[in-house]
Design an enzyme around this catalytic site. Structure first.
Site, short mmCIF file in Angstrom:
data_model
loop_
_atom_site.label_atom_id
_atom_site.label_comp_id
_atom_site.label_asym_id
_atom_site.label_seq_id
_atom_site.Cartn_x
_atom_site.Cartn_y
_atom_site.Cartn_z
N LYS A 1 0.18 4.39 -0.47
CA LYS A 1 -0.60 5.43 0.44
C LYS A 1 -0.11 6.84 -0.54
CE LYS A 1 -0.25 3.03 4.64
NZ LYS A 1 -0.16 3.23 6.15
N ASN B 1 0.79 -1.27 0.04
CA ASN B 1 -0.18 -0.01 -0.01
C ASN B 1 0.90 1.14 -0.10
OD1 ASN B 1 -1.85 2.15 0.59
ND2 ASN B 1 -2.07 1.42 2.58
N HIS C 1 -9.63 0.93 4.82
CA HIS C 1 -8.39 1.04 5.71
C HIS C 1 -8.50 1.92 6.77
CE1 HIS C 1 -4.37 2.13 6.45
NE2 HIS C 1 -3.88 1.15 6.08
N SER D 1 3.24 -2.55 10.32
CA SER D 1 4.66 -2.82 10.53
C SER D 1 5.38 -4.13 10.07
CB SER D 1 4.98 -2.43 12.19
OG SER D 1 4.68 -1.19 12.22
N GLU E 1 -5.47 -5.54 10.37
CA GLU E 1 -4.63 -4.60 10.63
C GLU E 1 -4.82 -3.81 12.06
OE1 GLU E 1 -2.71 -3.28 6.94
OE2 GLU E 1 -4.34 -1.82 7.03
N GLU F 1 -6.87 4.38 8.08
CA GLU F 1 -6.82 6.02 7.75
C GLU F 1 -7.86 6.37 6.92
OE1 GLU F 1 -3.00 5.66 5.94
OE2 GLU F 1 -2.07 4.84 7.55
N GLY G 1 2.83 -1.30 4.31
CA GLY G 1 2.60 0.19 4.13
C GLY G 1 4.27 0.57 3.81
N GLY H 1 2.55 1.88 11.37
CA GLY H 1 3.29 2.70 11.20
C GLY H 1 4.09 2.81 12.83
P1 PGA Z 1 2.66 0.05 7.68
O1 PGA Z 1 1.38 0.23 7.16
O2 PGA Z 1 3.26 -1.21 7.13
O3 PGA Z 1 3.65 1.17 7.57
O4 PGA Z 1 2.66 -0.19 9.25
C1 PGA Z 1 0.40 -0.74 7.10
C2 PGA Z 1 -0.96 -0.34 6.47
O5 PGA Z 1 -1.25 0.92 6.87
O6 PGA Z 1 -1.42 -0.96 5.64
#
Ligand code: PGA
Length: 255
Positions: A10, A8, A96, A214, A168, A98, A235, A174
């Site tokens: 983003k 992803n 997601h 992560s 998730e 976010e 991510g 993050g």
């Molecule tokens: P990350 O993000 O790997 O940076 O933790 C995962 C995601 O938001 O799908």
């Protein structure tokens, strides 16, 4: 069933130059890699979908990070599922955290999106997971259950196999911490159970359940391999082709 490795990207890759650099690096890193039993998928920002498609990277599927629930019309600023499909995408990430946090997406609107995605021939990657507070309050499994049941309302059995679920935990996105292997396994067992309840065992065998939050070269063993997940949603590390493909290689080598 192959494991699925999703990147992803983003809201990154700010120019065509950056995109091309990324794609060149990706192609270079991919060359000579023997990736068996894994499927690769990248979800770049909408404006780069065409560029990614034109790069013609072998065995790489493409997906979007979101879309609207209507097919066409006066919805300023939105992207239609048909637009995605007609550009050659097969997947779309939905729900997601976010999107839920910054754009007030909720179970109901996510359900509308899942329904139309499936109808239009897009495979939804439905994200679910608890916040840090919900985890503290021991509500992880309740949240997962609510989010999945609501997002998958009015979906027919026949279409169920096209769904992908990504567990998730929001507090792990993050971040530097990830859930334990046991916690991830527990989530997977629950998700599987809900899916069987909704669609029946025969229709859920092909639904892949991913872990996201992560994921890196260091955490892949505990978060995906030891926990028996069907893949990962990545991510940050997907912005670094070397790391992304290294993770894919580790998953491939383990099968
Ligand atoms: P990350 O993000 O790997 O940076 O933790 C995962 C995601 O938001 O799908």
């Amino acid at each position: 069933m192959n494991k699925l490795i999703v990147g992803n990207l983003k809201m990154n890759l700010l120019s065509i130059d950056e995109r091309e650099q990324y794609l060149n690096l990706f192609k270079r890193e991919l060359k000579g890699k023997k990736l068996e039993k894994v499927d690769l998928l990248l979800a770049p920002p909408f404006v780069h979908l065409e560029g990614f498609k034109k790069a013609k990277i072998k065995n790489l599927s493409l997906g979007a990070q979101n879309m609207f629930w209507e097919k066409k019309g006066s919805f300023t600023g939105e992207i239609s599922p048909s637009m995605l499909k007609n550009l050659g995408n097969d997947f779309v990430i939905l729900g997601h955290s976010e999107r839920r946090k910054y754009f007030q997406e909720n179970d109901q609107t996510i359900n509308l999106k899942v329904q139309i995605a499936l109808k239009e021939g897009l495979r939804p990657i439905l994200c679910v997971g608890e916040t840090g507070e919900e985890k503290e309050a021991n509500k992880t499994l309740t949240v997962i259950k609510r989010e999945i049941k609501n997002a998958l309302r009015n979906i027919s059995r026949a279409r169920a196999e096209n769904i992908i679920i990504a567990y998730e935990p929001i507090w792990a996105i993050g971040a530097i911490t990830t859930p334990t292997t046991n916690e991830i396994m527990e989530a997977k067992v629950l998700i599987k159970k809900i899916l069987v309840e909704l669609f029946g065992a025969n229709y859920t065998n092909k639904i892949r359940i991913l872990y996201g939050g992560s994921v890196s070269v260091t955490t892949i063993q505990a978060t995906c391999l030891d926990s028996g997940m069907d893949g990962v949603l990545i991510g940050r590390e997907s912005l670094r082709p070397y790391e992304f493909l290294k993770i894919a290689e580790l998953v491939s080598g383990s099968s």
